[in-house]
Design an enzyme around this catalytic site. Structure first.
Site, PDB file in Angstrom:
ATOM      1  N   ASN A  74      13.857 -25.551   6.186  1.00 37.52           N
ATOM      2  CA  ASN A  74      14.350 -24.262   6.686  1.00 37.52           C
ATOM      3  C   ASN A  74      13.783 -23.900   8.054  1.00 37.52           C
ATOM      4  OD1 ASN A  74      16.175 -23.064   4.791  1.00 37.52           O
ATOM      5  ND2 ASN A  74      14.492 -23.091   3.319  1.00 37.52           N
ATOM      6  N   HIS A 125      22.517 -20.245   5.256  1.00 42.94           N
ATOM      7  CA  HIS A 125      21.565 -20.165   4.147  1.00 42.94           C
ATOM      8  C   HIS A 125      20.580 -19.030   4.429  1.00 42.94           C
ATOM      9  CE1 HIS A 125      19.445 -21.545   0.688  1.00 42.94           C
ATOM     10  NE2 HIS A 125      18.428 -22.090   1.315  1.00 42.94           N
ATOM     11  N   ASN A 130       8.545 -25.389  11.992  1.00 43.22           N
ATOM     12  CA  ASN A 130       9.388 -26.482  11.505  1.00 43.22           C
ATOM     13  C   ASN A 130      10.218 -27.167  12.591  1.00 43.22           C
ATOM     14  OD1 ASN A 130       8.286 -26.077   9.044  1.00 43.22           O
ATOM     15  ND2 ASN A 130      10.111 -25.281   8.034  1.00 43.22           N
ATOM     16  N   GLY A 163       8.845 -36.087   3.628  1.00 42.74           N
ATOM     17  CA  GLY A 163       8.143 -34.928   3.063  1.00 42.74           C
ATOM     18  C   GLY A 163       7.905 -35.238   1.593  1.00 42.74           C
ATOM     19  N   ASN A 207       6.443 -30.527  -2.696  1.00 42.46           N
ATOM     20  CA  ASN A 207       7.037 -30.095  -3.970  1.00 42.46           C
ATOM     21  C   ASN A 207       8.470 -30.579  -4.143  1.00 42.46           C
ATOM     22  OD1 ASN A 207       4.783 -28.768  -4.917  1.00 42.46           O
ATOM     23  ND2 ASN A 207       5.359 -26.810  -4.008  1.00 42.46           N
ATOM     24  N   ILE A 208       9.304 -30.363  -3.123  1.00 46.24           N
ATOM     25  CA  ILE A 208      10.708 -30.805  -3.271  1.00 46.24           C
ATOM     26  C   ILE A 208      10.762 -32.333  -3.218  1.00 46.24           C
ATOM     27  CG2 ILE A 208      13.091 -30.633  -2.431  1.00 46.24           C
ATOM     28  CD1 ILE A 208      12.427 -27.970  -1.187  1.00 46.24           C
ATOM     29  N   GLY A 209       9.992 -32.935  -2.300  1.00 50.63           N
ATOM     30  CA  GLY A 209       9.984 -34.401  -2.172  1.00 50.63           C
ATOM     31  C   GLY A 209       9.651 -35.079  -3.495  1.00 50.63           C
ATOM     32  N   ARG A 257      13.458 -17.101   6.145  1.00 50.49           N
ATOM     33  CA  ARG A 257      13.590 -18.517   6.503  1.00 50.49           C
ATOM     34  C   ARG A 257      13.464 -18.683   8.014  1.00 50.49           C
ATOM     35  NH1 ARG A 257      17.438 -17.761   2.388  1.00 50.49           N
ATOM     36  NH2 ARG A 257      16.998 -18.965   0.512  1.00 50.49           N
ATOM     37  N   ILE A 302      16.953 -30.372   4.156  1.00 53.68           N
ATOM     38  CA  ILE A 302      16.643 -29.240   3.269  1.00 53.68           C
ATOM     39  C   ILE A 302      15.707 -28.246   3.982  1.00 53.68           C
ATOM     40  CG2 ILE A 302      15.673 -28.554   1.032  1.00 53.68           C
ATOM     41  CD1 ILE A 302      16.353 -31.219  -0.125  1.00 53.68           C
TER      42      ILE A 302
HETATM   43  N1  APR Z   1       6.874 -35.739   8.668  1.00 57.28           N
HETATM   44  C1  APR Z   1       6.895 -35.891   7.334  1.00 57.28           C
HETATM   45  N2  APR Z   1       6.439 -34.937   6.484  1.00 57.28           N
HETATM   46  C2  APR Z   1       5.938 -33.827   7.006  1.00 57.28           C
HETATM   47  C3  APR Z   1       5.882 -33.610   8.406  1.00 57.28           C
HETATM   48  C4  APR Z   1       6.373 -34.645   9.254  1.00 57.28           C
HETATM   49  N3  APR Z   1       6.368 -34.527  10.577  1.00 57.28           N
HETATM   50  N4  APR Z   1       5.321 -32.401   8.618  1.00 57.28           N
HETATM   51  C5  APR Z   1       5.045 -31.865   7.405  1.00 57.28           C
HETATM   52  N5  APR Z   1       5.415 -32.726   6.427  1.00 57.28           N
HETATM   53  C6  APR Z   1       5.246 -32.614   4.968  1.00 57.28           C
HETATM   54  C7  APR Z   1       4.010 -31.828   4.556  1.00 57.28           C
HETATM   55  O1  APR Z   1       2.814 -32.581   4.770  1.00 57.28           O
HETATM   56  C8  APR Z   1       4.307 -31.558   3.086  1.00 57.28           C
HETATM   57  O2  APR Z   1       3.782 -32.562   2.233  1.00 57.28           O
HETATM   58  O3  APR Z   1       6.300 -31.892   4.354  1.00 57.28           O
HETATM   59  C9  APR Z   1       5.849 -31.581   3.041  1.00 57.28           C
HETATM   60  C10 APR Z   1       6.454 -30.259   2.610  1.00 57.28           C
HETATM   61  O4  APR Z   1       6.106 -30.052   1.289  1.00 57.28           O
HETATM   62  P1  APR Z   1       5.762 -28.614   0.682  1.00 57.28           P
HETATM   63  O5  APR Z   1       4.779 -27.914   1.542  1.00 57.28           O
HETATM   64  O6  APR Z   1       5.425 -28.792  -0.766  1.00 57.28           O
HETATM   65  O7  APR Z   1       7.150 -27.811   0.844  1.00 57.28           O
HETATM   66  P2  APR Z   1       8.458 -27.884  -0.059  1.00 57.28           P
HETATM   67  O8  APR Z   1       8.413 -26.807  -1.099  1.00 57.28           O
HETATM   68  O9  APR Z   1       8.702 -29.279  -0.486  1.00 57.28           O
HETATM   69  O10 APR Z   1       9.575 -27.387   1.001  1.00 57.28           O
HETATM   70  C11 APR Z   1       9.854 -28.118   2.159  1.00 57.28           C
HETATM   71  O11 APR Z   1      12.115 -27.291   2.260  1.00 57.28           O
HETATM   72  O12 APR Z   1      13.191 -25.529   1.173  1.00 57.28           O
HETATM   73  C12 APR Z   1      12.545 -25.948   2.322  1.00 57.28           C
HETATM   74  O13 APR Z   1      11.624 -23.903   3.140  1.00 57.28           O
HETATM   75  C13 APR Z   1      11.307 -25.156   2.584  1.00 57.28           C
HETATM   76  O14 APR Z   1      11.069 -25.908   4.837  1.00 57.28           O
HETATM   77  C14 APR Z   1      10.581 -26.061   3.530  1.00 57.28           C
HETATM   78  C15 APR Z   1      10.916 -27.442   3.003  1.00 57.28           C
END
Ligand code: APR
EC number: 1.1.1.37
Length: 315
Positions: A124, A179, A99, A11, A14-16, A92, A122
């Protein structure tokens, strides 16, 4: 080939991105920012930006973007943020339909390419997603944890520090359980440098702080339209660092319970020691009767959403 540790971030959102920035600055290892094929260029762009940042800040880390699981092969640590974050008004648990299939596909990738990694989830709803990742990969419980307690405790600590008008560095608190909105801030383990928080902060103020901690994630979702990412990333990096540097830190983490605290076949936040062997110990601390009741309520919510996950067949 590099002999550095390898960190795969599943991923690249944002968190990644913040995870990559932190791991790089701490020089914890080389980093792969992995995302789905449609986001491969985005992941590559973020990786390149972060590598260019290294020549300003001065850190040695190779950072690559990819949508190919082969690039994650042999990772020492895998941190999973794949999935969608909450939008205002969502809980969540509302995220499970989207998810769960994502976590199942991630689990398949981890199982095939990173079977020796320490995995931190991480995504949810946290406790159910980490349960599914462990179930689907078959990894031992020492090597699969969920990040929630460090973040929830950080939120609790901040509100306590502001109320008591003391440095954040002196506040020690622990939030256990699931959580979700019935997480358990453990007042009996909450001190300001050893002084019980109850001595310094009035009961009604503490109650308000506990209520704000429980909805701390939602407060940010409401303000930003998406979920938090700086503190969640720092919290997961603290756990990754504890493993990579064998720090043996005592951190509240969602771990697979097999009878501890009276719960079985469930992931929930409890204090653990994280070191070079992963979750090296689960600590069963004394809780007050009130705290036990709150933990039971939280466990019931976690069990409910975990049961939904268990009953959902692979699509
Ligand atoms: N494999 C890899 N990445 C994926 C997949 C997958 N199968 N499916 C989705 N993603 C990627 C999305 O393309 C996106 O770039 O996961 C990333 C999630 O990033 P954001 O939408 O910015 O979300 P973020 O704020 O990082 O949160 C991610 O963490 O805290 C939890 O509730 C939140 O479940 C959420 C997760």
């Amino acid at each position: 080939m590099s002999t550095r540790k390898k960190i795969a971030l599943i991923g690249a959102g944002n968190i990644g991105g913040e995870l990559a920035a932190l791991c790089a600055r701490k020089e914890l290892g080389d980093i792969v920012l992995f995302d789905i094929p449609a986001k491969a260029d985005f992941a590559k762009g973020k990786a390149l930006d972060l590598e260019q940042n290294s020549s300003v800040i001065g850190y040695d880390a190779k950072i690559t973007g990819s949508s190919d699981w082969k690039d994650c092969a042999g990772a020492d640590v895998v941190i999973v943020t794949a999935g969608i974050p909450r939008k205002p008004g969502q809980s969540r648990d509302d995220l499970v339909a989207t998810n769960l299939p994502i976590i199942r596909s991630v689990a398949a990738g981890v199982k095939e390419h990173c079977p020796d990694a320490f995995v931190i989830v991480i995504s949810n709803p946290l406790d159910a997603m980490v349960y599914e990742l462990k179930r689907a990969t078959g990894l031992p419980r020492e090597r699969v944890v969920g990040m929630a307690g460090v973040l929830d405790s950080a939120r609790f600590q901040l509100f306590l520090a502001r109320e008591a008008n003391v440095s954040i560095k002196d506040v020690r608190a622990m939030v256990l359980g699931g959580h979700g909105d019935d997480m358990v801030p453990v007042l009996s383990a909450t001190t300001i440098n050893g002084v019980a928080a109850t001595e310094l902060i009035a009961r009604e103020k503490l109650d308000a702080i506990i209520a704000r901690t429980r909805t701390g994630g939602g407060e940010i979702v409401k303000l930003m339209g998406t979920s938090a990412y700086y503190a969640p990333a720092s919290a997961a990096v603290a756990m990754a660092e504890a493993f990579l540097l064998d720090q043996k830190r005592l951190l509240p983490s969602a771990v697979y319970l097999d009878g501890e605290y009276g719960y079985k076949d469930l992931f929930m936040g409890v204090p653990v020691i994280i070191g070079g062997r992963g979750v090296e110990k689960i600590l069963e601390i004394k809780l007050t009767d009130d705290e036990k009741v709150m933990l039971a309520k939280s466990a019931k919510s976690v069990q409910g959403i975990t049961d939904v996950v268990k009953a959902t067949p692979a699509s």
